[in-house]
Design a protein around this motif. Sequence first.
Motif, PDB file in Angstrom:
ATOM      1  N   VAL A  81      22.627 -34.373  56.141  1.00  0.00           N
ATOM      2  CA  VAL A  81      24.057 -34.630  55.902  1.00  0.00           C
ATOM      3  C   VAL A  81      24.545 -33.709  54.790  1.00  0.00           C
ATOM      4  N   VAL A  82      25.650 -33.027  55.036  1.00  0.00           N
ATOM      5  CA  VAL A  82      26.275 -32.221  53.975  1.00  0.00           C
ATOM      6  C   VAL A  82      27.739 -32.635  53.883  1.00  0.00           C
ATOM      7  N   THR A  83      28.174 -32.919  52.662  1.00  0.00           N
ATOM      8  CA  THR A  83      29.569 -33.306  52.445  1.00  0.00           C
ATOM      9  C   THR A  83      30.251 -32.256  51.571  1.00  0.00           C
ATOM     10  N   PHE A  84      31.268 -31.627  52.093  1.00  0.00           N
ATOM     11  CA  PHE A  84      32.036 -30.643  51.324  1.00  0.00           C
ATOM     12  C   PHE A  84      33.324 -31.292  50.828  1.00  0.00           C
ATOM     13  N   TYR A  85      33.598 -31.110  49.538  1.00  0.00           N
ATOM     14  CA  TYR A  85      34.841 -31.636  48.952  1.00  0.00           C
ATOM     15  C   TYR A  85      35.886 -30.531  49.072  1.00  0.00           C
ATOM     16  N   ALA A  86      36.848 -30.725  49.970  1.00  0.00           N
ATOM     17  CA  ALA A  86      37.812 -29.662  50.267  1.00  0.00           C
ATOM     18  C   ALA A  86      39.166 -29.884  49.610  1.00  0.00           C
ATOM     19  N   PHE A  87      39.580 -31.158  49.501  1.00  0.00           N
ATOM     20  CA  PHE A  87      40.913 -31.430  48.941  1.00  0.00           C
ATOM     21  C   PHE A  87      40.918 -32.870  48.435  1.00  0.00           C
ATOM     22  N   SER A  88      41.291 -33.050  47.173  1.00  0.00           N
ATOM     23  CA  SER A  88      41.227 -34.391  46.582  1.00  0.00           C
ATOM     24  C   SER A  88      42.588 -35.076  46.637  1.00  0.00           C
ATOM     25  N   THR A  89      42.561 -36.393  46.424  1.00  0.00           N
ATOM     26  CA  THR A  89      43.828 -37.151  46.367  1.00  0.00           C
ATOM     27  C   THR A  89      44.686 -36.659  45.199  1.00  0.00           C
ATOM     28  N   GLU A  90      44.074 -36.012  44.221  1.00  0.00           N
ATOM     29  CA  GLU A  90      44.822 -35.509  43.055  1.00  0.00           C
ATOM     30  C   GLU A  90      45.342 -34.082  43.278  1.00  0.00           C
ATOM     31  N   ASN A  91      44.821 -33.399  44.287  1.00  0.00           N
ATOM     32  CA  ASN A  91      45.214 -31.999  44.493  1.00  0.00           C
ATOM     33  C   ASN A  91      46.658 -31.838  44.989  1.00  0.00           C
ATOM     34  N   TRP A  92      47.312 -32.955  45.386  1.00  0.00           N
ATOM     35  CA  TRP A  92      48.727 -32.866  45.772  1.00  0.00           C
ATOM     36  C   TRP A  92      49.612 -32.500  44.593  1.00  0.00           C
ATOM     37  N   LYS A  93      49.069 -32.617  43.373  1.00  0.00           N
ATOM     38  CA  LYS A  93      49.852 -32.277  42.169  1.00  0.00           C
ATOM     39  C   LYS A  93      50.135 -30.782  42.087  1.00  0.00           C
ATOM     40  N   ARG A  94      49.462 -29.988  42.880  1.00  0.00           N
ATOM     41  CA  ARG A  94      49.627 -28.523  42.804  1.00  0.00           C
ATOM     42  C   ARG A  94      50.937 -28.096  43.451  1.00  0.00           C
ATOM     43  N   SER A  95      51.290 -26.822  43.290  1.00  0.00           N
ATOM     44  CA  SER A  95      52.582 -26.354  43.816  1.00  0.00           C
ATOM     45  C   SER A  95      52.625 -26.538  45.333  1.00  0.00           C
ATOM     46  N   GLU A  96      53.851 -26.665  45.830  1.00  0.00           N
ATOM     47  CA  GLU A  96      54.026 -26.855  47.274  1.00  0.00           C
ATOM     48  C   GLU A  96      53.423 -25.671  48.034  1.00  0.00           C
ATOM     49  N   GLU A  97      53.591 -24.479  47.465  1.00  0.00           N
ATOM     50  CA  GLU A  97      53.070 -23.271  48.132  1.00  0.00           C
ATOM     51  C   GLU A  97      51.539 -23.346  48.275  1.00  0.00           C
ATOM     52  N   GLU A  98      50.895 -23.750  47.163  1.00  0.00           N
ATOM     53  CA  GLU A  98      49.434 -23.811  47.192  1.00  0.00           C
ATOM     54  C   GLU A  98      48.952 -24.890  48.169  1.00  0.00           C
ATOM     55  N   VAL A  99      49.587 -26.064  48.119  1.00  0.00           N
ATOM     56  CA  VAL A  99      49.165 -27.158  49.010  1.00  0.00           C
ATOM     57  C   VAL A  99      49.377 -26.751  50.467  1.00  0.00           C
ATOM     58  N   LYS A 139      31.592 -29.630  34.459  1.00  0.00           N
ATOM     59  CA  LYS A 139      30.507 -30.606  34.629  1.00  0.00           C
ATOM     60  C   LYS A 139      31.109 -31.993  34.765  1.00  0.00           C
ATOM     61  N   ARG A 140      31.756 -32.221  35.887  1.00  0.00           N
ATOM     62  CA  ARG A 140      32.325 -33.551  36.150  1.00  0.00           C
ATOM     63  C   ARG A 140      32.356 -33.776  37.659  1.00  0.00           C
ATOM     64  N   LEU A 141      32.588 -35.048  38.031  1.00  0.00           N
ATOM     65  CA  LEU A 141      32.559 -35.392  39.452  1.00  0.00           C
ATOM     66  C   LEU A 141      33.940 -35.381  40.094  1.00  0.00           C
ATOM     67  N   SER A 142      34.988 -35.435  39.279  1.00  0.00           N
ATOM     68  CA  SER A 142      36.361 -35.358  39.799  1.00  0.00           C
ATOM     69  C   SER A 142      36.587 -36.271  41.014  1.00  0.00           C
ATOM     70  N   ASN A 143      36.160 -37.541  40.862  1.00  0.00           N
ATOM     71  CA  ASN A 143      36.491 -38.564  41.881  1.00  0.00           C
ATOM     72  C   ASN A 143      35.783 -38.327  43.223  1.00  0.00           C
ATOM     73  N   PHE A 144      34.565 -37.800  43.160  1.00  0.00           N
ATOM     74  CA  PHE A 144      33.802 -37.482  44.383  1.00  0.00           C
ATOM     75  C   PHE A 144      32.613 -38.430  44.528  1.00  0.00           C
ATOM     76  N   LEU A 145      32.557 -39.189  45.594  1.00  0.00           N
ATOM     77  CA  LEU A 145      31.388 -40.002  45.982  1.00  0.00           C
ATOM     78  C   LEU A 145      30.803 -40.833  44.835  1.00  0.00           C
ATOM     79  N   LEU A 146      31.669 -41.498  44.073  1.00  0.00           N
ATOM     80  CA  LEU A 146      31.185 -42.197  42.874  1.00  0.00           C
ATOM     81  C   LEU A 146      30.177 -43.303  43.215  1.00  0.00           C
ATOM     82  N   TRP A 147      30.436 -44.038  44.251  1.00  0.00           N
ATOM     83  CA  TRP A 147      29.508 -45.117  44.661  1.00  0.00           C
ATOM     84  C   TRP A 147      28.240 -44.518  45.250  1.00  0.00           C
ATOM     85  N   GLN A 148      28.418 -43.553  46.137  1.00  0.00           N
ATOM     86  CA  GLN A 148      27.282 -42.987  46.887  1.00  0.00           C
ATOM     87  C   GLN A 148      26.372 -42.158  45.971  1.00  0.00           C
ATOM     88  N   ALA A 149      26.894 -41.735  44.811  1.00  0.00           N
ATOM     89  CA  ALA A 149      26.124 -40.846  43.922  1.00  0.00           C
ATOM     90  C   ALA A 149      25.411 -41.608  42.809  1.00  0.00           C
TER      91      ALA A 149
END
Length: 240
Positions: free
Chosen positions: A66-84, A193-203
């Motif tokens: 199993v490989v899990t890639f973190y591509a876009f977080s619930t917090e990444n919507w804060k970025r500019s409309e162009e970037e999102v 060096k942080r998890l940034s809301n990624f798989l907190l329970w599973q990790a």
Amino acid sequence: MALFRKKPEQKTPQEELVLPRHVGIIMDGNGRWAKKRALPRTAGHRFGAEKFKKINEYCLDRNIEVVTFYAFSTENWKRSEEEVSNIMDLFIDYLEEWLTMDDSKNMKVRFLGDRTPFSDRAKQLMQEVEEKSRKFSNQLNIAVNYGSRSELVRACNLLKNKEGEITEEDISSSLYTAGQPDVDLIIRTGGEKRLSNFLLWQAAYAELYFCDTLWPDMTFDDIDRALEFYSSRQRRFGGA
Ligand code: IPE
Ligand code: IPE
Ligand code: MG
């Protein structure tokens, strides 16, 4: 040292690695990679998306379950409309490309995250990719609009009418990763060096590997180093 790209007969017993069953990858550093080259952040995401495909293939070659890639977080919507919107376009391009790929990839895809805010096109493509890949065995998770806290809140809501006590198994099986093994190794590129809301329970007992490489510069050797690091750890899970 690229241990895995040696032919099997070149391997000595010391080189046999204990492989993680589930690897999580926080693909960070696209923006800084672009900035270093005086390019727009969007260029960083474009090169980052290409690197994601290569690293995904490399993990498949290594037979990681199993490989899990973190591509876009619930917090990444804060970025500019162009970037999102650029990230969303790259995501749709990837999904369309996936559907034209041949079956030999053997990837079973699952998207982790809340799909509500995605366009109808993206939702439809995600569903098609999941359906088309259901028969395969190597699990590829792509976390998009994913946040571990909102995943846990969702799990609580799914369980709120359950009779009797809620168990750890109930929570695990109400997460997007239901039925999959906990993450054994998390790799984060880009130097933070942080998890940034990624798989907190599973990790809960994951080994953490941080490297300074910016995601678009990620190499197969970096992955090998992370796997060697994992193999060298003594996992005790609280035991003595
Ligand atoms: C990771 O790279 C990609 C996403 C979060 C979508 P960043 O865009 O966070 O790159 P940096 O951290 O700003 O360099
Ligand atoms: C984490 O990277 C999210 C993804 C890689 C998708 P961020 O760049 O969003 O994380 P922070 O802001 O540095 O914590
Ligand atoms: Mg970042």
